[in-house]
Scaffold this motif. Structure first.
Motif, short mmCIF file in Angstrom:
data_model
loop_
_atom_site.label_atom_id
_atom_site.label_comp_id
_atom_site.label_asym_id
_atom_site.label_seq_id
_atom_site.Cartn_x
_atom_site.Cartn_y
_atom_site.Cartn_z
N THR A 107 0.83 -1.20 0.00
CA THR A 107 0.00 0.00 0.00
C THR A 107 0.86 1.26 0.00
N ALA A 108 1.91 1.25 0.79
CA ALA A 108 2.79 2.43 0.83
C ALA A 108 3.48 2.65 -0.52
N ILE A 109 3.94 1.58 -1.15
CA ILE A 109 4.59 1.72 -2.46
C ILE A 109 3.60 2.22 -3.50
N LEU A 110 2.39 1.66 -3.51
CA LEU A 110 1.39 2.13 -4.48
C LEU A 110 0.94 3.56 -4.17
N GLY A 111 0.94 3.92 -2.90
CA GLY A 111 0.63 5.31 -2.55
C GLY A 111 1.65 6.26 -3.14
N ILE A 112 2.91 5.85 -3.11
CA ILE A 112 3.97 6.67 -3.71
C ILE A 112 3.80 6.75 -5.22
N VAL A 113 3.53 5.61 -5.84
CA VAL A 113 3.43 5.54 -7.30
C VAL A 113 2.15 6.18 -7.83
N LEU A 114 1.01 5.85 -7.22
CA LEU A 114 -0.28 6.29 -7.76
C LEU A 114 -0.73 7.66 -7.27
N PRO A 118 4.94 11.18 -0.56
CA PRO A 118 6.40 11.37 -0.48
C PRO A 118 7.16 10.04 -0.35
N ALA A 119 8.30 9.99 -1.03
CA ALA A 119 9.19 8.82 -0.99
C ALA A 119 10.48 9.24 -0.29
N SER A 120 10.35 9.70 0.93
CA SER A 120 11.52 10.17 1.66
C SER A 120 12.40 8.98 2.07
N LEU A 121 13.62 9.28 2.38
CA LEU A 121 14.56 8.23 2.81
C LEU A 121 14.02 7.52 4.05
N GLY A 122 13.47 8.26 4.97
CA GLY A 122 12.93 7.66 6.19
C GLY A 122 11.79 6.68 5.91
N ARG A 123 10.91 7.04 5.00
CA ARG A 123 9.80 6.14 4.64
C ARG A 123 10.33 4.88 3.97
N LEU A 124 11.24 5.05 3.02
CA LEU A 124 11.77 3.89 2.29
C LEU A 124 12.56 2.96 3.21
N LEU A 125 13.34 3.52 4.13
CA LEU A 125 14.06 2.68 5.09
C LEU A 125 13.09 1.94 6.01
N SER A 126 12.03 2.61 6.40
CA SER A 126 11.02 1.96 7.25
C SER A 126 10.35 0.81 6.51
N LEU A 127 10.04 0.99 5.24
CA LEU A 127 9.46 -0.10 4.44
C LEU A 127 10.45 -1.24 4.31
N ALA A 128 11.73 -0.93 4.15
CA ALA A 128 12.75 -1.97 4.07
C ALA A 128 12.83 -2.75 5.38
N LEU A 129 12.67 -2.06 6.50
CA LEU A 129 12.67 -2.75 7.80
C LEU A 129 11.48 -3.70 7.94
N ILE A 130 10.32 -3.26 7.47
CA ILE A 130 9.14 -4.14 7.51
C ILE A 130 9.39 -5.37 6.65
N LEU A 131 9.92 -5.16 5.46
CA LEU A 131 10.22 -6.28 4.56
C LEU A 131 11.25 -7.22 5.18
N THR A 132 12.25 -6.67 5.83
CA THR A 132 13.25 -7.49 6.53
C THR A 132 12.60 -8.31 7.63
N GLY A 133 11.66 -7.73 8.34
CA GLY A 133 10.93 -8.46 9.38
C GLY A 133 10.12 -9.61 8.81
#
Length: 143
Positions: A107-114, A118-133
């Motif tokens: 949802t966050a990625i599609l929110g950025i695309v569609l 904002p695709a800030s560094l903090g948001r992208l790192l947070s998404l990466a942490l979720i994916l790592t989890g």
């Protein structure tokens, strides 16, 4: 020629994990979709449908548009149906966390695309942490 029509009972979607596995194995289905790995495919699909209904909510405009509302409700039913099937063979905490995680990241990625969110560094790192989890839960879960 034998035709196969699995019984589909859960709100007209899926009857059981065996029915879903049979549906995916018709013809030349992928061999990796068998056995223990199948539960992970199901939970990721459930998360992707969660992404679909979360994004769909935006298009319903408060449930005032018929077809986006129908599509969103259908995605909700499929997502919950697949989650229920996955919970038959995955621990509840793992299944729910992966479902929410896949849905949240998607949802966050599609929110950025569609929606030009904002695709800030903090948001992208947070998404990466979720994916790592999510990957960590897969690796730490019993087979």
């Amino acid at each position: 020629m034998v035709e196969y029509f699995p019984s589909i009972t859960l709100l007209g979607i899926f009857g059981s994990e065996d029915d879903l596995i049979s549906l995916l194995q018709i013809g030349y289905g992928p061999s990796f979709a068998k056995g223990a790995f199948m539960k992970w495919i199901i939970i990721v699909l459930a998360g992707l449908f969660e992404t679909g209904w979360a994004i769909g909510l935006k298009y319903t405009e408060g449930f005032s548009r018929l077809w986006p509302t129908v599509g969103t409700m259908l995605a909700m039913l499929i997502s919950l149906g697949l989650l229920g099937i996955a919970m038959k063979s995955l621990p509840v905490g793992t299944a729910y966390t992966v479902w929410v995680g896949v849905g949240a990241v998607g949802t966050a990625i599609l929110g950025i695309v569609l929606f030009n969110e904002p695709a800030s560094l903090g948001r992208l790192l947070s998404l990466a942490l979720i994916l790592t989890g999510i990957i960590g839960l897969k690796l730490a879960s019993p087979a």
